[in-house]
Design an enzyme around this catalytic site. Structure first.
Site, PDB file in Angstrom:
ATOM      1  N   CYS A  45      13.107   5.647 -36.240  1.00  0.00           N
ATOM      2  CA  CYS A  45      12.346   6.188 -37.388  1.00  0.00           C
ATOM      3  C   CYS A  45      11.311   7.265 -36.934  1.00  0.00           C
ATOM      4  O   CYS A  45      10.469   7.230 -35.937  1.00  0.00           O
ATOM      5  CB  CYS A  45      11.408   5.201 -38.385  1.00  0.00           C
ATOM      6  SG  CYS A  45      10.343   6.235 -39.507  1.00  0.00           S
ATOM      7  N   TRP A  82      14.047  -3.709 -42.908  1.00  0.00           N
ATOM      8  CA  TRP A  82      13.687  -3.793 -41.399  1.00  0.00           C
ATOM      9  C   TRP A  82      13.800  -5.195 -41.086  1.00  0.00           C
ATOM     10  O   TRP A  82      12.774  -5.852 -41.452  1.00  0.00           O
ATOM     11  CB  TRP A  82      12.365  -2.914 -41.218  1.00  0.00           C
ATOM     12  CG  TRP A  82      12.553  -1.679 -41.838  1.00  0.00           C
ATOM     13  CD1 TRP A  82      11.763  -1.197 -42.853  1.00  0.00           C
ATOM     14  CD2 TRP A  82      12.803  -0.419 -41.320  1.00  0.00           C
ATOM     15  NE1 TRP A  82      12.317   0.245 -43.031  1.00  0.00           N
ATOM     16  CE2 TRP A  82      12.871   0.707 -41.902  1.00  0.00           C
ATOM     17  CE3 TRP A  82      13.900  -0.298 -40.237  1.00  0.00           C
ATOM     18  CZ2 TRP A  82      13.291   1.922 -41.661  1.00  0.00           C
ATOM     19  CZ3 TRP A  82      14.297   1.127 -39.717  1.00  0.00           C
ATOM     20  CH2 TRP A  82      14.018   2.142 -40.643  1.00  0.00           C
ATOM     21  N   VAL A 118       9.836  -0.812 -48.711  1.00  0.00           N
ATOM     22  CA  VAL A 118       9.282  -1.234 -47.518  1.00  0.00           C
ATOM     23  C   VAL A 118       9.543  -0.128 -46.453  1.00  0.00           C
ATOM     24  O   VAL A 118      10.690   0.274 -46.172  1.00  0.00           O
ATOM     25  CB  VAL A 118       9.851  -2.524 -47.017  1.00  0.00           C
ATOM     26  CG1 VAL A 118       9.331  -2.955 -45.529  1.00  0.00           C
ATOM     27  CG2 VAL A 118       9.517  -3.743 -47.927  1.00  0.00           C
ATOM     28  N   VAL A 120       8.553   1.731 -42.351  1.00  0.00           N
ATOM     29  CA  VAL A 120       7.951   1.428 -40.996  1.00  0.00           C
ATOM     30  C   VAL A 120       7.100   2.968 -40.530  1.00  0.00           C
ATOM     31  O   VAL A 120       7.712   3.969 -41.249  1.00  0.00           O
ATOM     32  CB  VAL A 120       8.731   1.256 -39.933  1.00  0.00           C
ATOM     33  CG1 VAL A 120       9.398   0.092 -39.958  1.00  0.00           C
ATOM     34  CG2 VAL A 120      10.050   2.199 -39.947  1.00  0.00           C
ATOM     35  N   TYR A 183      15.626  15.860 -44.158  1.00  0.00           N
ATOM     36  CA  TYR A 183      15.868  14.552 -45.246  1.00  0.00           C
ATOM     37  C   TYR A 183      16.271  15.431 -46.470  1.00  0.00           C
ATOM     38  O   TYR A 183      17.429  14.694 -47.167  1.00  0.00           O
ATOM     39  CB  TYR A 183      14.837  13.810 -45.728  1.00  0.00           C
ATOM     40  CG  TYR A 183      14.764  12.728 -44.231  1.00  0.00           C
ATOM     41  CD1 TYR A 183      15.233  11.448 -44.595  1.00  0.00           C
ATOM     42  CD2 TYR A 183      13.805  13.032 -43.093  1.00  0.00           C
ATOM     43  CE1 TYR A 183      15.097  10.607 -43.243  1.00  0.00           C
ATOM     44  CE2 TYR A 183      13.794  12.316 -42.211  1.00  0.00           C
ATOM     45  CZ  TYR A 183      14.149  11.057 -42.074  1.00  0.00           C
ATOM     46  OH  TYR A 183      14.141  10.144 -40.984  1.00  0.00           O
TER      47      TYR A 183
END
Length: 335
Positions: A45, A82, A118, A120, A183
């Site tokens: 990421c 994750w 969720v 990171v 993206y």
């Protein structure tokens, strides 16, 4: 939008679900204490990578531990999560410090009714297992400026006060067109959205090529947060954004100044030694089944190109200014 589904609308990033701040003086309610917090990341990421680079440059490895999730993620209740696996060093598929299998458990420990996404990085309180923050930008800035005596001797000034306005103005442009633009291109729901996004990506790359032709770093004469924010996108560009996200007008390697700049940073302690090319390729090609349903993982490009001479030192400047380079990568964190 879930990455494992066919896009039906333009991707939109949700604000951080939890954004508690950690500072040396604890003025926001949480004080930086050695061993109190664990940073959960995916090495794939780019947003998490920013915090990992900052943590290393500031020498905070001994103060806040690192937990690395599996690049493939795991489908739980229809959504990718994750997770920790033995393959990435977690015995019994659980993080050895937090005792959790999926990062979502830390979100639910903080708020049992949480039903959002969720992401990171996640900074977790080791004492109670609660997620403290998933705000990657604030985490980076606070580690660079607010962790006081926990940072190493010789740590660089990554966010110099006189340059902050310029760093943020440039960062906003780079985020809109490039960091997030890749993206928007990769997950574009139709041709018009893709055309607009990819045009923005390469207009920004063209502008950065011109900016970096005669200067070693983006803002000032040393590495700053502006360089960290750009690097984590550039180091993923040719391996996943060019092909997987269809940002294929040009490769990074076709931009003389940008490619040399990226190699200069990669060869600077804190950047290349926190980059895992395998995790990057595996994650993007495996998880994004909406745009790669076969989950075939691309083989290239050859990462040895990142170690070739760049000659950027001829432009002057130095990576750490009056500071020094960080020491060796801790044994358990080598990539």
């Amino acid at each position: 939008m879930r990455a494992n589904r066919i896009p039906t609308e333009e991707i939109r990033r949700e604000p951080a679900a939890f954004d508690d701040r950690v500072t040396a003086d604890g003025r926001f309610g949480r004080a930086a204490e050695p061993g109190r917090f664990r940073l959960v990341v995916s090495r794939a990421c780019p947003w998490a990578h920013r915090v990992v680079v900052t943590r290393r440059l500031m020498g905070l490895e001994g103060a806040v531990s690192l937990a690395v999730t599996d690049p493939r993620q795991e489908d739980i209740d229809g959504d990718p999560h994750w997770v920790f696996t033995e393959e990435t060093g977690s015995p019994g598929d659980r993080d050895p410090v937090l005792g959790i299998h999926a990062l979502r458990e830390a979100y639910l420990a903080r708020d049992p009714h949480y039903d959002g996404g969720v992401s990171v990085p996640g900074l977790v309180d080791v004492d109670n297992g609660h997620l403290v923050s998933n705000d990657y930008d604030r985490l980076s800035l606070d580690m660079a400026t607010e962790w006081g005596g926990l940072v190493r001797d010789g740590a660089p000034d990554l966010y110099p006060a006189p340059l902050r306005d310029e760093i943020e103005a440039l960062g906003a442009d780079v985020y809109r067109d490039l960091n997030n633009g890749v993206y928007r291109a990769g997950f574009a729901p139709d041709q018009a959205h893709y055309d607009a996004a990819v045009a923005g990506v390469f207009a920004r790359l063209d502008a950065l090529e011109e900016r970096l032709a005669a200067r070693r770093y983006l803002v000032g004469d040393t590495v700053t947060m502006a360089d960290i924010r750009l690097f984590t996108t550039l180091v993923r560009f040719d391996s996943v954004y060019h092909g997987h996200f269809k940002c294929n007008i040009r490769k990074l390697a076709e931009y003389p100044a940008l490619w040399a700049y990226a190699r200069d940073l990669f060869q600077t302690p804190g950047f290349g030694d926190t980059t895992d090319h395998d995790h990057i390729r595996i994650h993007y090609y495996y998880v994004h089944t909406g745009i790669n349903p076969t989950r075939i993982i691309a083989a290239g490009p050859d990462p040895r190109g990142w170690l070739t001479a760049h000659h950027r030192e001829e432009l002057g400047g130095s990576p750490f200014g009056a500071g020094t380079a960080p020491g060796p990568v801790p044994e358990g964190e080598r990539v």
